[in-house]
Design an enzyme around this catalytic site. Structure first.
Site, PDB file in Angstrom:
ATOM      1  N   ASP A   1       0.861  -1.186   0.000  1.00  0.00           N
ATOM      2  CA  ASP A   1       0.000   0.000   0.000  1.00  0.00           C
ATOM      3  C   ASP A   1       0.893   1.230   0.000  1.00  0.00           C
ATOM      4  O   ASP A   1       2.098   1.136   0.255  1.00  0.00           O
ATOM      5  CB  ASP A   1      -0.907   0.000   1.234  1.00  0.00           C
ATOM      6  CG  ASP A   1      -1.827   1.213   1.302  1.00  0.00           C
ATOM      7  OD1 ASP A   1      -2.259   1.680   0.227  1.00  0.00           O
ATOM      8  OD2 ASP A   1      -2.102   1.706   2.402  1.00  0.00           O
ATOM      9  N   SER A   2       0.300   2.376  -0.252  1.00  0.00           N
ATOM     10  CA  SER A   2       1.041   3.627  -0.213  1.00  0.00           C
ATOM     11  C   SER A   2       1.484   3.966   1.202  1.00  0.00           C
ATOM     12  O   SER A   2       2.186   4.955   1.402  1.00  0.00           O
ATOM     13  CB  SER A   2       0.175   4.764  -0.756  1.00  0.00           C
ATOM     14  OG  SER A   2      -0.983   4.918   0.046  1.00  0.00           O
TER      15      SER A   2
ATOM     16  N   TYR B   1      -0.308   8.308  -2.415  1.00  0.00           N
ATOM     17  CA  TYR B   1      -0.272   8.089  -3.865  1.00  0.00           C
ATOM     18  C   TYR B   1      -1.318   8.927  -4.584  1.00  0.00           C
ATOM     19  O   TYR B   1      -1.173   9.261  -5.758  1.00  0.00           O
ATOM     20  CB  TYR B   1      -0.532   6.616  -4.184  1.00  0.00           C
ATOM     21  CG  TYR B   1       0.638   5.676  -3.969  1.00  0.00           C
ATOM     22  CD1 TYR B   1       1.816   6.082  -3.346  1.00  0.00           C
ATOM     23  CD2 TYR B   1       0.548   4.352  -4.388  1.00  0.00           C
ATOM     24  CE1 TYR B   1       2.867   5.205  -3.150  1.00  0.00           C
ATOM     25  CE2 TYR B   1       1.597   3.459  -4.203  1.00  0.00           C
ATOM     26  CZ  TYR B   1       2.754   3.886  -3.577  1.00  0.00           C
ATOM     27  OH  TYR B   1       3.784   3.013  -3.380  1.00  0.00           O
ATOM     28  N   GLY B   2      -2.411   9.222  -3.884  1.00  0.00           N
ATOM     29  CA  GLY B   2      -3.529   9.913  -4.521  1.00  0.00           C
ATOM     30  C   GLY B   2      -3.215  11.296  -5.056  1.00  0.00           C
ATOM     31  O   GLY B   2      -3.980  11.853  -5.833  1.00  0.00           O
TER      32      GLY B   2
ATOM     33  N   CYS C   1      -4.325  -0.855  -2.123  1.00  0.00           N
ATOM     34  CA  CYS C   1      -4.368   0.604  -2.289  1.00  0.00           C
ATOM     35  C   CYS C   1      -5.313   0.907  -3.437  1.00  0.00           C
ATOM     36  O   CYS C   1      -5.110   0.422  -4.557  1.00  0.00           O
ATOM     37  CB  CYS C   1      -2.965   1.132  -2.595  1.00  0.00           C
ATOM     38  SG  CYS C   1      -2.886   2.892  -3.010  1.00  0.00           S
ATOM     39  N   ASN C   2      -6.353   1.685  -3.160  1.00  0.00           N
ATOM     40  CA  ASN C   2      -7.315   2.018  -4.206  1.00  0.00           C
ATOM     41  C   ASN C   2      -6.659   2.762  -5.360  1.00  0.00           C
ATOM     42  O   ASN C   2      -6.911   2.472  -6.543  1.00  0.00           O
ATOM     43  CB  ASN C   2      -8.434   2.891  -3.634  1.00  0.00           C
ATOM     44  CG  ASN C   2      -9.257   2.175  -2.595  1.00  0.00           C
ATOM     45  OD1 ASN C   2      -8.840   2.044  -1.446  1.00  0.00           O
ATOM     46  ND2 ASN C   2     -10.423   1.713  -2.981  1.00  0.00           N
ATOM     47  N   THR C   3      -5.800   3.714  -5.041  1.00  0.00           N
ATOM     48  CA  THR C   3      -5.175   4.532  -6.080  1.00  0.00           C
ATOM     49  C   THR C   3      -4.241   3.701  -6.947  1.00  0.00           C
ATOM     50  O   THR C   3      -4.226   3.837  -8.177  1.00  0.00           O
ATOM     51  CB  THR C   3      -4.401   5.704  -5.442  1.00  0.00           C
ATOM     52  OG1 THR C   3      -5.296   6.477  -4.644  1.00  0.00           O
ATOM     53  CG2 THR C   3      -3.799   6.591  -6.506  1.00  0.00           C
TER      54      THR C   3
ATOM     55  N   GLU D   1      -0.852   8.688   8.545  1.00  0.00           N
ATOM     56  CA  GLU D   1       0.546   8.245   8.450  1.00  0.00           C
ATOM     57  C   GLU D   1       1.398   8.830   9.579  1.00  0.00           C
ATOM     58  O   GLU D   1       2.412   8.244   9.957  1.00  0.00           O
ATOM     59  CB  GLU D   1       1.140   8.651   7.098  1.00  0.00           C
ATOM     60  CG  GLU D   1       0.624   7.854   5.921  1.00  0.00           C
ATOM     61  CD  GLU D   1       1.151   6.431   5.892  1.00  0.00           C
ATOM     62  OE1 GLU D   1       2.273   6.198   6.375  1.00  0.00           O
ATOM     63  OE2 GLU D   1       0.429   5.542   5.407  1.00  0.00           O
TER      64      GLU D   1
ATOM     65  N   CYS E   1     -10.427   4.451   0.321  1.00  0.00           N
ATOM     66  CA  CYS E   1      -9.000   4.445   0.614  1.00  0.00           C
ATOM     67  C   CYS E   1      -8.796   3.497   1.780  1.00  0.00           C
ATOM     68  O   CYS E   1      -9.559   3.542   2.759  1.00  0.00           O
ATOM     69  CB  CYS E   1      -8.520   5.852   0.963  1.00  0.00           C
ATOM     70  SG  CYS E   1      -6.805   5.922   1.554  1.00  0.00           S
ATOM     71  N   THR E   2      -7.780   2.645   1.700  1.00  0.00           N
ATOM     72  CA  THR E   2      -7.593   1.643   2.752  1.00  0.00           C
ATOM     73  C   THR E   2      -7.141   2.258   4.076  1.00  0.00           C
ATOM     74  O   THR E   2      -7.184   1.588   5.110  1.00  0.00           O
ATOM     75  CB  THR E   2      -6.578   0.564   2.309  1.00  0.00           C
ATOM     76  OG1 THR E   2      -5.351   1.196   1.902  1.00  0.00           O
ATOM     77  CG2 THR E   2      -7.133  -0.258   1.164  1.00  0.00           C
ATOM     78  N   HIS E   3      -6.719   3.517   4.061  1.00  0.00           N
ATOM     79  CA  HIS E   3      -6.403   4.198   5.327  1.00  0.00           C
ATOM     80  C   HIS E   3      -7.679   4.524   6.109  1.00  0.00           C
ATOM     81  O   HIS E   3      -7.659   4.581   7.344  1.00  0.00           O
ATOM     82  CB  HIS E   3      -5.664   5.512   5.059  1.00  0.00           C
ATOM     83  CG  HIS E   3      -4.227   5.362   4.677  1.00  0.00           C
ATOM     84  ND1 HIS E   3      -3.830   4.897   3.438  1.00  0.00           N
ATOM     85  CD2 HIS E   3      -3.080   5.624   5.357  1.00  0.00           C
ATOM     86  CE1 HIS E   3      -2.503   4.887   3.384  1.00  0.00           C
ATOM     87  NE2 HIS E   3      -2.027   5.329   4.527  1.00  0.00           N
TER      88      HIS E   3
END
Length: 262
Positions: A10-11, A42-43, A73-75, A151, A183-185
């Site tokens: 993931d980002s 990443y977005g 990661c969706n992006t 993050e 978004c996975t966050h």
């Protein structure tokens, strides 16, 4: 039986929400997780940059012998997974906002989507929305600023609360009954989201569906590890190890959580 690990990237630390679902469903599977926090989010990057980062992460996971790669990661999924599938031999599992179940089950006909700019601007998201939400109103909202705060380990900060109020209030006024987390966050923000949203709003993320798809693809490719041995679990980040450990909680105790320059 195939004891090679599942690779996940993931980002940043957000994809651990996906890892947890995979681990619950497939506890015998070894996993290697890469948190590319140094380059998050990443977005906000170009498609070329996202592709380059996704290739970098994939190459490392393959160098460690991973039998399948989950792009948590969706992006990265919306911008890079087609290339990855065309240029590598292992199976790839992607993730995208769960628009379909939201619009199919909505009673008010209004659904909210909170996602990164990279995801909402992607052709894959546009196609999915056009396919399933023809007679529904979909309110798209960029989650600018949320990923850097997560993050930085500031999930419960006032800054996060202010941003969520700003992003969600217009959706509530439009009478959404589903909020899709793109978004996975963002699943780590669910406690804060529930404080803002009325209890008539259902929050949807893609974690469980991704885990089930991972299991299905492993079965189809005869790659499932059916042993009862304790799985080897590894997490790597190229930024703050303590932030990653804090999100993993009890899982950090039984896992290897390390800094890695990649």
């Amino acid at each position: 039986m195939n004891t090679q690990p599942i690779g996940i990237f993931d980002s940043g630390v957000g994809g651990t929400s996906i890892w947890k679902e995979i681990y619950k469903l497939l506890p015998s599977e070894a996993t290697i997780y890469l948190a590319d926090s140094k380059y998050a989010p990443y977005g906000e990057k170009t498609q070329k940059e996202i592709l380059q980062l996704s290739i970098k992460n994939t190459d490392y996971l393959l160098s460690r012998g991973c039998k399948i790669i989950v792009v948590a990661c969706n992006t990265a999924t919306t911008n890079a997974i087609d290339y990855l599938r065309e240029n590598y031999k292992v199976p790839f599992i992607g993730i995208e906002p769960a628009i379909k179940p939201a619009v199919l089950n909505s009673q008010t006909g209004v659904v909210g989507v909170l996602a990164t700019r990279g995801t909402l601007a992607s052709s894959l998201f546009t196609k999915t929305t056009a396919l399933y939400a023809k007679d529904r109103k979909v309110i798209e909202q960029f989650g600018d600023g949320l990923v850097p705060l997560i993050e930085a380990g500031q999930i419960e900060s006032k800054e996060v609360e202010v941003l969520l109020q700003k992003y969600l209030t217009p959706m509530v006024k439009e009478n959404i009954d589903y909020l899709v987390l793109g978004c996975t966050h963002y699943p780590y923000l669910i406690p804060q989201l529930k404080k803002i949203l009325p209890n008539t709003v259902t929050i949807i993320d893609s974690g469980s569906a991704v885990a089930k798809q991972t299991q299905k693809v492993l079965q189809e490719n005869l790659l499932l590890n059916n042993s009862n041995n304790k799985a080897v679990i590894e997490f790597y980040t190229n930024k703050e190890v303590e932030v990653l450990k804090s999100l993993l909680g009890e899982y950090a105790v039984e896992s290897k959580v390390s800094y890695l320059e990649f």
